[in-house]
Design a protein around this motif. Structure first.
Motif, PDB file in Angstrom:
ATOM      1  N   PRO A 145      35.934 -27.582  -7.131  1.00 36.49           N
ATOM      2  CA  PRO A 145      36.239 -26.341  -6.696  1.00 36.49           C
ATOM      3  C   PRO A 145      35.605 -25.207  -7.741  1.00 36.49           C
ATOM      4  N   GLN A 146      35.834 -25.430  -9.277  1.00 35.70           N
ATOM      5  CA  GLN A 146      35.190 -24.617 -10.208  1.00 35.70           C
ATOM      6  C   GLN A 146      33.977 -24.361  -9.928  1.00 35.70           C
ATOM      7  N   TYR A 147      32.961 -25.369  -9.709  1.00 32.82           N
ATOM      8  CA  TYR A 147      31.721 -25.508  -9.360  1.00 32.82           C
ATOM      9  C   TYR A 147      31.292 -24.404  -8.524  1.00 32.82           C
ATOM     10  N   LEU A 148      32.093 -24.564  -7.424  1.00 28.90           N
ATOM     11  CA  LEU A 148      32.008 -23.561  -6.258  1.00 28.90           C
ATOM     12  C   LEU A 148      32.191 -22.015  -6.704  1.00 28.90           C
ATOM     13  N   VAL A 149      33.297 -21.871  -7.470  1.00 32.12           N
ATOM     14  CA  VAL A 149      33.324 -20.422  -8.155  1.00 32.12           C
ATOM     15  C   VAL A 149      32.201 -20.126  -8.753  1.00 32.12           C
ATOM     16  N   MET A 150      31.853 -21.025  -9.771  1.00 35.13           N
ATOM     17  CA  MET A 150      30.537 -20.644 -10.587  1.00 35.13           C
ATOM     18  C   MET A 150      29.088 -20.543  -9.719  1.00 35.13           C
ATOM     19  N   LEU A 151      28.975 -21.010  -8.745  1.00 35.70           N
ATOM     20  CA  LEU A 151      27.820 -20.766  -7.755  1.00 35.70           C
ATOM     21  C   LEU A 151      28.209 -19.595  -7.038  1.00 35.70           C
ATOM     22  N   ALA A 152      29.306 -18.954  -6.817  1.00 39.61           N
ATOM     23  CA  ALA A 152      29.535 -17.688  -6.402  1.00 39.61           C
ATOM     24  C   ALA A 152      28.975 -16.660  -7.495  1.00 39.61           C
ATOM     25  N   LEU A 153      29.610 -16.788  -8.823  1.00 40.98           N
ATOM     26  CA  LEU A 153      29.380 -16.084  -9.656  1.00 40.98           C
ATOM     27  C   LEU A 153      27.652 -15.914 -10.176  1.00 40.98           C
ATOM     28  N   TRP A 154      27.072 -17.199 -10.102  1.00 48.20           N
ATOM     29  CA  TRP A 154      25.862 -17.178 -10.290  1.00 48.20           C
ATOM     30  C   TRP A 154      24.874 -16.460  -9.242  1.00 48.20           C
ATOM     31  N   ASP A 155      25.331 -16.712  -8.191  1.00 43.29           N
ATOM     32  CA  ASP A 155      24.647 -15.978  -6.933  1.00 43.29           C
ATOM     33  C   ASP A 155      24.697 -14.544  -7.322  1.00 43.29           C
ATOM     34  N   HIS A 156      25.801 -13.940  -7.566  1.00 41.59           N
ATOM     35  CA  HIS A 156      26.106 -12.712  -7.718  1.00 41.59           C
ATOM     36  C   HIS A 156      25.143 -12.029  -8.877  1.00 41.59           C
ATOM     37  N   GLU A 157      25.173 -12.924  -9.936  1.00 39.81           N
ATOM     38  CA  GLU A 157      24.296 -12.432 -11.185  1.00 39.81           C
ATOM     39  C   GLU A 157      23.063 -12.544 -10.828  1.00 39.81           C
ATOM     40  N   LYS A 158      22.389 -13.459  -9.954  1.00 34.93           N
ATOM     41  CA  LYS A 158      21.062 -13.361  -9.663  1.00 34.93           C
ATOM     42  C   LYS A 158      20.684 -12.081  -8.771  1.00 34.93           C
ATOM     43  N   ARG A 159      21.653 -11.496  -8.027  1.00 37.05           N
ATOM     44  CA  ARG A 159      21.503 -10.439  -7.165  1.00 37.05           C
ATOM     45  C   ARG A 159      21.520  -9.169  -7.995  1.00 37.05           C
ATOM     46  N   ASP A 160      22.488  -9.084  -9.054  1.00 31.26           N
ATOM     47  CA  ASP A 160      22.827  -8.033  -9.707  1.00 31.26           C
ATOM     48  C   ASP A 160      22.373  -8.156 -11.236  1.00 31.26           C
ATOM     49  N   GLN A 185      27.983 -17.709 -22.087  1.00 38.04           N
ATOM     50  CA  GLN A 185      28.191 -19.323 -22.185  1.00 38.04           C
ATOM     51  C   GLN A 185      28.118 -19.758 -20.539  1.00 38.04           C
ATOM     52  N   GLY A 186      28.782 -18.736 -19.658  1.00 37.59           N
ATOM     53  CA  GLY A 186      28.745 -19.040 -18.119  1.00 37.59           C
ATOM     54  C   GLY A 186      27.429 -18.855 -17.575  1.00 37.59           C
ATOM     55  N   VAL A 187      27.043 -18.056 -18.066  1.00 37.32           N
ATOM     56  CA  VAL A 187      25.413 -17.659 -17.709  1.00 37.32           C
ATOM     57  C   VAL A 187      24.351 -18.911 -18.059  1.00 37.32           C
ATOM     58  N   ALA A 188      24.534 -19.278 -19.126  1.00 40.28           N
ATOM     59  CA  ALA A 188      23.893 -20.297 -19.803  1.00 40.28           C
ATOM     60  C   ALA A 188      24.016 -21.786 -19.148  1.00 40.28           C
ATOM     61  N   LEU A 189      25.386 -22.055 -18.501  1.00 41.86           N
ATOM     62  CA  LEU A 189      25.675 -23.247 -18.167  1.00 41.86           C
ATOM     63  C   LEU A 189      25.092 -23.488 -16.637  1.00 41.86           C
ATOM     64  N   ARG A 190      24.279 -22.400 -15.965  1.00 39.27           N
ATOM     65  CA  ARG A 190      23.370 -22.490 -14.757  1.00 39.27           C
ATOM     66  C   ARG A 190      22.367 -23.256 -14.980  1.00 39.27           C
ATOM     67  N   GLU A 191      21.919 -23.273 -16.103  1.00 45.62           N
ATOM     68  CA  GLU A 191      20.627 -24.021 -16.589  1.00 45.62           C
ATOM     69  C   GLU A 191      20.974 -25.304 -16.541  1.00 45.62           C
ATOM     70  N   ARG A 192      22.002 -25.924 -17.078  1.00 48.60           N
ATOM     71  CA  ARG A 192      22.521 -27.272 -17.178  1.00 48.60           C
ATOM     72  C   ARG A 192      22.814 -27.696 -15.545  1.00 48.60           C
ATOM     73  N   ALA A 193      23.289 -26.948 -14.935  1.00 51.55           N
ATOM     74  CA  ALA A 193      23.843 -26.885 -13.563  1.00 51.55           C
ATOM     75  C   ALA A 193      22.313 -27.320 -12.413  1.00 51.55           C
ATOM     76  N   LEU A 194      21.283 -26.747 -12.599  1.00 49.96           N
ATOM     77  CA  LEU A 194      20.133 -26.868 -11.832  1.00 49.96           C
ATOM     78  C   LEU A 194      19.864 -28.232 -11.481  1.00 49.96           C
ATOM     79  N   SER A 195      20.135 -28.933 -12.022  1.00 53.31           N
ATOM     80  CA  SER A 195      19.770 -30.532 -11.732  1.00 53.31           C
ATOM     81  C   SER A 195      20.763 -31.072 -10.698  1.00 53.31           C
ATOM     82  N   ILE A 196      21.832 -30.597 -10.553  1.00 53.63           N
ATOM     83  CA  ILE A 196      22.821 -31.151  -9.672  1.00 53.63           C
ATOM     84  C   ILE A 196      22.482 -31.306  -8.201  1.00 53.63           C
TER      85      ILE A 196
END
Length: 159
Positions: free
Chosen positions: A43-58, A113-124
């Protein structure tokens, strides 16, 4: 009068709800060992995905996401989302601030740190596909079909 098992509308194996429930648990079990090194639950991963999507758009960070917006995106109640956000904040991945114009609203933003975590999540996603052993085309078709079913359920008043 008895109904043959294969025609019985109440046979467990014929229930869409059963197939969805057990598949959800099984797929989340595939994600669990991939997310553990990131310190995230599914569930936390889904929240982060929503935030990463927003970060990418804005990328200029002009508009933070409100808790209500995240809850609506993930189709969760804000009360369900709140403990997840507290945990993500404790992990240093997000910040939460009360909106000055409306103190009842809370904005959520990624930390560095939250932005940087996206790089580590790219392989998921690729690792999930490999573990499932199902082709990308099949998974895309399944996602499309589930999205259609979800929309129909929402239209029928499920949430």
């Amino acid at each position: 009068m008895s109904t043959p098992v294969d025609l019985d509308p109440l046979t467990l194996e014929r229930q869409v709800c059963f197939a969805l429930a057990v598949t959800k648990r099984a797929v989340q079990a595939v994600y669990r060992p991939l997310l553990e090194p990131l310190g995230l639950t599914h569930p936390q991963y889904l929240v982060m995905l929503a935030l990463w999507d927003h970060e990418k758009r804005d990328p200029q960070h002009l508009a933070p996401l409100s808790v209500k917006h995240i809850a609506a995106t993930l189709q969760l109640e804000p009360a369900t989302l709140s403990p997840m956000l507290k945990r993500l904040q404790a992990l240093g991945l997000i910040t939460k601030t009360r909106r000055a114009a409306d103190e009842r609203s809370t904005d959520v933003e990624l930390t560095e740190q939250g932005v940087a975590l996206r790089e580590r999540a790219l392989s998921i996603p690729e690792a999930v596909i490999a573990r499932l052993g199902v082709g990308l085309d099949e998974l895309e078709e399944l996602r499309r079909l589930l999205t259609t079913i979800n929309a129909a359920a929402l239209a029928a008043g499920s949430l």
